[in-house]
Each structure stands twice: as structure tokens, then as C-alpha cells.
Design an enzyme around this catalytic site. Structure first.
Site, PDB file in Angstrom:
ATOM      1  N   ASN A   9       0.871  -1.170   0.000  1.00 27.46           N
ATOM      2  CA  ASN A   9       0.000   0.000   0.000  1.00 27.46           C
ATOM      3  C   ASN A   9       0.915   1.229   0.000  1.00 27.46           C
ATOM      4  O   ASN A   9       1.462   1.609   1.028  1.00 27.46           O
ATOM      5  CB  ASN A   9      -0.893  -0.038   1.243  1.00 27.46           C
ATOM      6  CG  ASN A   9      -1.852   1.132   1.305  1.00 27.46           C
ATOM      7  OD1 ASN A   9      -1.769   2.058   0.487  1.00 27.46           O
ATOM      8  ND2 ASN A   9      -2.730   1.115   2.283  1.00 27.46           N
ATOM      9  N   LYS A  16       3.295   0.733   3.128  1.00 29.14           N
ATOM     10  CA  LYS A  16       2.934  -0.305   4.096  1.00 29.14           C
ATOM     11  C   LYS A  16       2.976  -1.634   3.373  1.00 29.14           C
ATOM     12  O   LYS A  16       2.577  -1.712   2.207  1.00 29.14           O
ATOM     13  CB  LYS A  16       1.519  -0.066   4.625  1.00 29.14           C
ATOM     14  CG  LYS A  16       1.397   1.161   5.496  1.00 29.14           C
ATOM     15  CD  LYS A  16       0.017   1.230   6.120  1.00 29.14           C
ATOM     16  CE  LYS A  16      -0.207   2.603   6.717  1.00 29.14           C
ATOM     17  NZ  LYS A  16      -1.564   3.067   6.612  1.00 29.14           N
ATOM     18  N   ARG A  90      -2.721  -2.012  -3.410  1.00 34.78           N
ATOM     19  CA  ARG A  90      -3.890  -1.158  -3.249  1.00 34.78           C
ATOM     20  C   ARG A  90      -3.750   0.009  -4.225  1.00 34.78           C
ATOM     21  O   ARG A  90      -2.739   0.716  -4.204  1.00 34.78           O
ATOM     22  CB  ARG A  90      -3.956  -0.630  -1.823  1.00 34.78           C
ATOM     23  CG  ARG A  90      -5.072   0.349  -1.667  1.00 34.78           C
ATOM     24  CD  ARG A  90      -5.063   0.986  -0.314  1.00 34.78           C
ATOM     25  NE  ARG A  90      -6.197   1.880  -0.195  1.00 34.78           N
ATOM     26  CZ  ARG A  90      -6.157   3.053   0.429  1.00 34.78           C
ATOM     27  NH1 ARG A  90      -5.045   3.449   1.000  1.00 34.78           N
ATOM     28  NH2 ARG A  90      -7.224   3.797   0.491  1.00 34.78           N
ATOM     29  N   HIS A 179     -12.890   2.862  -0.062  1.00 33.21           N
ATOM     30  CA  HIS A 179     -12.926   1.834   0.992  1.00 33.21           C
ATOM     31  C   HIS A 179     -13.529   0.516   0.483  1.00 33.21           C
ATOM     32  O   HIS A 179     -14.033  -0.289   1.263  1.00 33.21           O
ATOM     33  CB  HIS A 179     -13.747   2.301   2.221  1.00 33.21           C
ATOM     34  CG  HIS A 179     -13.098   3.393   3.010  1.00 33.21           C
ATOM     35  ND1 HIS A 179     -13.803   4.448   3.535  1.00 33.21           N
ATOM     36  CD2 HIS A 179     -11.810   3.590   3.372  1.00 33.21           C
ATOM     37  CE1 HIS A 179     -12.977   5.259   4.191  1.00 33.21           C
ATOM     38  NE2 HIS A 179     -11.752   4.756   4.098  1.00 33.21           N
ATOM     39  N   HIS A 207     -17.717   2.443   7.763  1.00 31.87           N
ATOM     40  CA  HIS A 207     -16.264   2.289   7.900  1.00 31.87           C
ATOM     41  C   HIS A 207     -15.740   3.585   8.510  1.00 31.87           C
ATOM     42  O   HIS A 207     -15.628   4.608   7.831  1.00 31.87           O
ATOM     43  CB  HIS A 207     -15.621   2.017   6.532  1.00 31.87           C
ATOM     44  CG  HIS A 207     -14.129   1.924   6.600  1.00 31.87           C
ATOM     45  ND1 HIS A 207     -13.435   0.754   6.388  1.00 31.87           N
ATOM     46  CD2 HIS A 207     -13.199   2.860   6.890  1.00 31.87           C
ATOM     47  CE1 HIS A 207     -12.144   0.980   6.555  1.00 31.87           C
ATOM     48  NE2 HIS A 207     -11.975   2.259   6.853  1.00 31.87           N
ATOM     49  N   LEU A 208     -15.444   3.546   9.808  1.00 34.69           N
ATOM     50  CA  LEU A 208     -15.070   4.766  10.527  1.00 34.69           C
ATOM     51  C   LEU A 208     -13.617   4.668  10.993  1.00 34.69           C
ATOM     52  O   LEU A 208     -13.332   4.172  12.091  1.00 34.69           O
ATOM     53  CB  LEU A 208     -16.008   4.969  11.730  1.00 34.69           C
ATOM     54  CG  LEU A 208     -17.516   4.852  11.447  1.00 34.69           C
ATOM     55  CD1 LEU A 208     -18.323   5.006  12.732  1.00 34.69           C
ATOM     56  CD2 LEU A 208     -17.962   5.889  10.420  1.00 34.69           C
ATOM     57  N   GLY A 209     -12.711   5.111  10.146  1.00 33.62           N
ATOM     58  CA  GLY A 209     -11.290   5.131  10.512  1.00 33.62           C
ATOM     59  C   GLY A 209     -10.830   6.576  10.528  1.00 33.62           C
ATOM     60  O   GLY A 209     -11.594   7.460  10.910  1.00 33.62           O
ATOM     61  N   GLY A 211     -10.072   8.112   7.677  1.00 32.07           N
ATOM     62  CA  GLY A 211     -11.075   8.427   6.658  1.00 32.07           C
ATOM     63  C   GLY A 211     -12.330   7.676   7.070  1.00 32.07           C
ATOM     64  O   GLY A 211     -12.242   6.658   7.743  1.00 32.07           O
ATOM     65  N   ARG A 240     -11.028  15.634   7.563  1.00 30.45           N
ATOM     66  CA  ARG A 240     -11.806  16.049   6.380  1.00 30.45           C
ATOM     67  C   ARG A 240     -13.230  16.405   6.774  1.00 30.45           C
ATOM     68  O   ARG A 240     -13.821  15.755   7.642  1.00 30.45           O
ATOM     69  CB  ARG A 240     -11.851  14.912   5.350  1.00 30.45           C
ATOM     70  CG  ARG A 240     -10.531  14.656   4.689  1.00 30.45           C
ATOM     71  CD  ARG A 240     -10.593  13.442   3.764  1.00 30.45           C
ATOM     72  NE  ARG A 240      -9.589  12.463   4.129  1.00 30.45           N
ATOM     73  CZ  ARG A 240      -9.614  11.181   3.771  1.00 30.45           C
ATOM     74  NH1 ARG A 240     -10.607  10.724   3.024  1.00 30.45           N
ATOM     75  NH2 ARG A 240      -8.661  10.361   4.156  1.00 30.45           N
ATOM     76  N   ASP A 281      -7.684  12.618  16.535  1.00 29.07           N
ATOM     77  CA  ASP A 281      -7.684  11.253  17.042  1.00 29.07           C
ATOM     78  C   ASP A 281      -8.918  11.053  17.933  1.00 29.07           C
ATOM     79  O   ASP A 281      -9.128  11.790  18.894  1.00 29.07           O
ATOM     80  CB  ASP A 281      -6.404  11.013  17.841  1.00 29.07           C
ATOM     81  CG  ASP A 281      -6.273   9.577  18.259  1.00 29.07           C
ATOM     82  OD1 ASP A 281      -5.527   8.850  17.588  1.00 29.07           O
ATOM     83  OD2 ASP A 281      -6.935   9.180  19.242  1.00 29.07           O
ATOM     84  N   VAL A 330     -12.587   3.656  14.790  1.00 25.85           N
ATOM     85  CA  VAL A 330     -13.640   4.252  15.606  1.00 25.85           C
ATOM     86  C   VAL A 330     -14.841   3.305  15.700  1.00 25.85           C
ATOM     87  O   VAL A 330     -15.381   3.057  16.790  1.00 25.85           O
ATOM     88  CB  VAL A 330     -14.078   5.615  15.010  1.00 25.85           C
ATOM     89  CG1 VAL A 330     -15.228   6.204  15.805  1.00 25.85           C
ATOM     90  CG2 VAL A 330     -12.896   6.580  14.955  1.00 25.85           C
ATOM     91  N   GLY A 331     -15.249   2.761  14.567  1.00 26.89           N
ATOM     92  CA  GLY A 331     -16.418   1.870  14.542  1.00 26.89           C
ATOM     93  C   GLY A 331     -16.215   0.648  15.416  1.00 26.89           C
ATOM     94  O   GLY A 331     -17.135   0.195  16.115  1.00 26.89           O
TER      95      GLY A 331
HETATM   96  P1  ADP Z   1      -7.053   4.219   9.171  1.00 31.59           P
HETATM   97  O1  ADP Z   1      -8.250   4.820   8.526  1.00 31.59           O
HETATM   98  O2  ADP Z   1      -5.838   5.081   9.050  1.00 31.59           O
HETATM   99  O3  ADP Z   1      -6.832   2.758   8.827  1.00 31.59           O
HETATM  100  P2  ADP Z   1      -8.053   3.267  11.728  1.00 31.59           P
HETATM  101  O4  ADP Z   1      -9.123   2.441  11.090  1.00 31.59           O
HETATM  102  O5  ADP Z   1      -7.003   2.581  12.511  1.00 31.59           O
HETATM  103  O6  ADP Z   1      -7.364   4.277  10.719  1.00 31.59           O
HETATM  104  O7  ADP Z   1      -8.802   4.307  12.714  1.00 31.59           O
HETATM  105  C1  ADP Z   1      -8.116   5.282  13.403  1.00 31.59           C
HETATM  106  C2  ADP Z   1      -9.090   5.986  14.348  1.00 31.59           C
HETATM  107  O8  ADP Z   1      -9.625   5.029  15.270  1.00 31.59           O
HETATM  108  C3  ADP Z   1      -8.429   7.067  15.177  1.00 31.59           C
HETATM  109  O9  ADP Z   1      -9.256   8.208  15.240  1.00 31.59           O
HETATM  110  C4  ADP Z   1      -8.329   6.417  16.544  1.00 31.59           C
HETATM  111  O10 ADP Z   1      -8.357   7.353  17.588  1.00 31.59           O
HETATM  112  C5  ADP Z   1      -9.589   5.592  16.562  1.00 31.59           C
HETATM  113  N1  ADP Z   1      -9.489   4.580  17.629  1.00 31.59           N
HETATM  114  C6  ADP Z   1      -8.608   3.586  17.740  1.00 31.59           C
HETATM  115  N2  ADP Z   1      -8.768   2.923  18.925  1.00 31.59           N
HETATM  116  C7  ADP Z   1      -9.801   3.540  19.563  1.00 31.59           C
HETATM  117  C8  ADP Z   1     -10.462   3.364  20.818  1.00 31.59           C
HETATM  118  N3  ADP Z   1     -10.098   2.398  21.648  1.00 31.59           N
HETATM  119  N4  ADP Z   1     -11.488   4.195  21.127  1.00 31.59           N
HETATM  120  C9  ADP Z   1     -11.858   5.176  20.296  1.00 31.59           C
HETATM  121  N5  ADP Z   1     -11.278   5.408  19.098  1.00 31.59           N
HETATM  122  C10 ADP Z   1     -10.261   4.606  18.747  1.00 31.59           C
END
Ligand code: ADP
Length: 399
Positions: A9, A16, A90, A179, A207-209, A211, A240, A281, A330-331
Site C-alpha cells: 500500500n 505499508k 492497493r 474503501h 467504515h469509521l477510521g 477516513g 476532512r 484522534d 472508531v467503529g
Molecule cells: P485508518 O483509517 O488510518 O486505517 P483506523 O481504522 O485505525 O485508521 O482508525 C483510526 C481511528 O480510530 C483514530 O481516530 C483512533 O483514535 C480511533 N481509535 C482507535 N482505537 C480507539 C479506541 N479504543 N477508542 C476510540 N477510538 C479509537
């Protein structure tokens, strides 16, 4: 038949990688090379539960991939090039040209190059990754797996923006969605958990990351998604904005005198949770909220409310819904967000079980009440495994 796949990636200044068994998803090693092109770069190679980190200048992607291969040699496992089934890449934007993964050849490279205007931040890096890996692994099939591919099933009424015909025909202005590998993986796992054939399963996946996006998935196929031409539209994200009035660009440009690039940059990097609260974060955000920080509270509320609106919209788009599925950092890890986004939706048949929702585990699981008509699931995503799986399917000609 070997099933080992190296997944790459390539981002704008990072690479990565993960070496894994595309059948079981078991990772043999993984790593990240960061700050490519800067004075000091970092390589972290993880194997057998141990991280090996080193700092050194990494000049470009070729240097990054060579450094990664060097780390495999020093820390293991050995990459036996003769027994590598594929390198899976990717690739962010496949436009409307790719609904499936593709084996990389010169024509494919030219086509991805042609799509650069649609993803100026991502596709050039992905291309570089493809070129370098071809040079270093000339005898191993290289497979491009597009983030957009899964959403090529969207119906015309869902992907069409209400803009002039010339924009759509000459400039490829439409919704593409991203995604996709995550949605492919998660929707299959969700159907397994529900014990239903994926072909008969309707899902809203969140999908809550860093992004973030939402998708309405009918029978394993995307019928709508919140990201559009670019990954800026839709949900509130780490940095964003997600959805906003399209007239804001023009307003700021005319009234304040900012350039379009400045505005774009602010919407990509200084908005979302960061713009609302100063932190992007989610963990830190919830910590501050717990300590009584009102701006953090507002950011959380705006984020959760946007998720909630998309759940409602996609429920309506699908007509019948079997599960709401949370994934991404996040999800997967924020019970508070899940609870806030779905609170009071009992009349829609969506009822969380507070104890299940609060339980800390990394397992895919149901967090809804026993009598909830619509299940609520938490399913950890695994985009690398999905890329490996799809790469193998192309190379072995089966799925
Ligand atoms: P990416 O989209 O870069 O792959 P991730 O899917 O790892 O990212 O998501 C990162 C987000 O998830 C960050 O905002 C991080 O703070 C949040 N996160 C990770 N662990 C926790 C947790 N235990 N509680 C709340 N949020 C979390």
C-alpha cells in the site's frame, strides 16, 4: 499451489507492506516505511510479535521497497520469490474502468496514469509502487486492487450528480466511492455472522477510521456510498469535512480571497474532528470530552449525528435492512459513538444491547439486543487480507 501474497500500500510518503497467506489471512510479517524522501525515514518491520525499528534516509519508493526486502532478509521470514503467488497492490482510484482486480501490465499502468486527475494525491504514489514492484519482482504477477471497484455496482441514479451533461461526459464527474476492499471483506463476514447467504443480505456498513464512509450494500453489492468523486464527501472524518454546501468554495474564494488550493487543503487536512476540536484522534477526543471539554463534545455530536443521518438515508435506499455494521478504528472501538449514532432508533427496529456494546473485544460480534429486528454488528476489517484474496483469485483464475 502457493497462496503467499505480498500486499503493498504505497501512500504519498509511506509504504505499508504485509506478507500473508491469502487463504487464511495469517500474516507472516508486516511493516511500514515512513517519511520517504525526507532527511530521516523510519522503517518498522514486525514479525513474530516483535517490532524492529530503524531510522535512515529513504530516498524514494524503490529504496523503500528494497529496505523492506532487506528487513525480511535480516529479521525474517525469507521471501522466496519463486513461491510468491502474487504481489497485491492497493490502488485508490480506478474510475469507472475497473469493477474487478487486474493483473498489471503496461496498458494497465497507462490507464492508472490517465486516472491521476481523479486522485492526484493517491494514484501517483500507487503507480510508483506498481512500477517499483514490477522491477524488483519481474517474475511474480502484480495485481492491482482498486478502492473504487466494489462501488461500480451502484445504480446510475445513485452515482450521478445533478450537474451539466458536459461535466459528466467530458470530465468524468460522478460518484465513485472508496474503501471498497474493506466493504467487500466486511460484508462477507457480516453475512457469515448473521448466518445468511451474502446474496440475500442487506447491510448499512459504516467504515469509521481516519477516513470514514458509509455504504448501502444489497446482496453483496454496493448500491450507494457516501464518498463521491473524491474521498472528501460524506461523513465527518479525522481531518476532512465530509458533506458541505458546494457554494462554500466560491464564497470563501470571492469574499476572503483564498485560492482553491488553500480551501481544498483546509477541507482535507484542517477540518473534520481537527477543525471542530483541535484533535483528529478519536480516542483523544473522547478523553477530552470525558474531562468536560465542550468543543470536543460538539465535535463528537456533529460526527455521530452525521453517521446517524446516513444510517437513515441508506435504510431508506435499501428498503429492507438486516444489519448495521461498524468497522474501522472508531467503529470497532468506540461504544460511545455506536450508542450515540443509533440512540432512539427503536422504531426503525434498531436496538443496541448496552452490555454487549460496551464489551471490549476484537472479535466480530453482534452488539444488538436479542429482539432487535435489525442486527447491529461490529466486524474488524482486514483490507490486506482482502487484497491478497482478490489477487490470488485473479492469478489462480477462481474466486
Ligand atoms: P485508518 O483509517 O488510518 O486505517 P483506523 O481504522 O485505525 O485508521 O482508525 C483510526 C481511528 O480510530 C483514530 O481516530 C483512533 O483514535 C480511533 N481509535 C482507535 N482505537 C480507539 C479506541 N479504543 N477508542 C476510540 N477510538 C479509537
Amino acid at each position: 499451489m502457493t497462496r503467499r501474497v505480498l500486499v503493498l500500500n504505497a501512500g504519498s510518503s509511506s509504504l505499508k507492506y504485509r506478507l500473508l497467506d491469502g487463504g487464511t489471512g495469517v500474516a507472516e510479517a508486516s511493516g511500514t516505511v515512513e517519511r520517504i524522501g525526507e532527511d530521516t525515514g523510519t522503517l518498522t518491520h514486525s514479525v513474530g510479535g516483535q517490532d524492529h525499528t530503524e531510522e535512515r534516509r529513504v530516498t524514494d519508493f524503490e529504496d523503500a521497497l528494497r529496505s523492506a526486502l532487506d528487513a525480511f532478509e535480516r529479521h525474517g521470514p525469507a521471501i522466496d520469490r519463486d513461491h510468491l503467488a502474487a504481489v497485491g497492490h492497493r490502488v485508490v482510484h480506478g474510475g469507472d474502468l475497473f469493477a474487478d482486480p487486474v493483473v498489471v501490465d503496461d496498458h494497465l499502468l497507462a490507464t492508472v496514469e490517465d486516472l491521476v486527475p481523479l486522485a492526484p494525491l493517491h494514484n501517483p504514489a500507487n503507480l510508483e509502487g506498481l512500477r517499483v514492484a514490477r522491477r524488483l519482482f519481474p517474475d511474480v504477477p502484480q495485481v492491482a486492487v482498486f478502492d473504487t471497484a466494489f462501488h461500480q455496482s451502484m445504480p446510475e441514479h445513485a452515482y450521478t450528480y445533478a450537474v451539466p451533461l458536459a461535466w459528466r461526459e467530458e470530465h468524468r464527474i460522478r460518484r465513485y466511492g472508496f474503501h471498497g476492499t474493506s466493504y467487500a471483506f466486511v460484508s462477507r463476514r457480516a453475512a457469515e455472522l448473521l448466518d445468511r447467504p451474502v446474496e440475500e443480505t442487506n447491510l448499512v456498513v459504516l467504515h469509521l477510521g481516519n477516513g470514514a464512509s458509509a455504504a448501502a450494500i444489497r446482496g453483496g453489492h454496493s448500491v450507494d456510498t457516501s464518498m463521491g468523486l473524491t474521498p472528501l464527501e460524506g461523513l465527518v472524518m479525522g481531518t476532512r469535512s465530509g458533506d458541505l454546501d458546494p457554494a462554500i468554495h466560491g464564497h470563501l474564494h470571492r469574499e476572503v480571497g483564498w485560492s482553491l488550493d488553500e480551501i481544498d487543503r483546509a477541507l482535507y487536512r484542517e477540518s473534520g474532528l481537527r477543525g471542530l476540536s483541535g484533535v483528529n484522534d478519536f480516542r483523544e477526543l473522547t478523553r477530552r470530552m470525558g474531562a468536560g471539554d465542550e468543543t470536543a463534545r460538539l465535535a463528537f455530536d456533529v460526527y455521530a449525528y452525521r453517521v446517524r443521518k446516513y444510517v437513515g438515508a441508506y435504510y431508506a435506499a435499501l428498503g429492507e435492512l438486516h444489519a448495521v455494521v461498524f468497522t474501522g478504528g472508531v467503529g470497532q472501538h468506540s461504544p460511545d459513538l455506536r450508542a450515540a449514532a443509533l440512540a432512539g432508533l427503536d422504531r426503525l427496529g434498531i436496538v443496541l444491547d448496552p452490555a454487549r456494546n460496551d464489551a471490549r473485544t476484537n472479535e466480530a460480534r453482534a452488539v444488538s439486543a436479542e429482539d432487535s429486528e435489525v442486527a447491529v454488528l461490529v466486524v474488524p476489517t482486514d483490507e490486506e487480507w482482502e487484497i491478497a484474496r482478490q489477487a490470488l483469485a485473479v492469478v489462480h483464475g477462481s474466486d
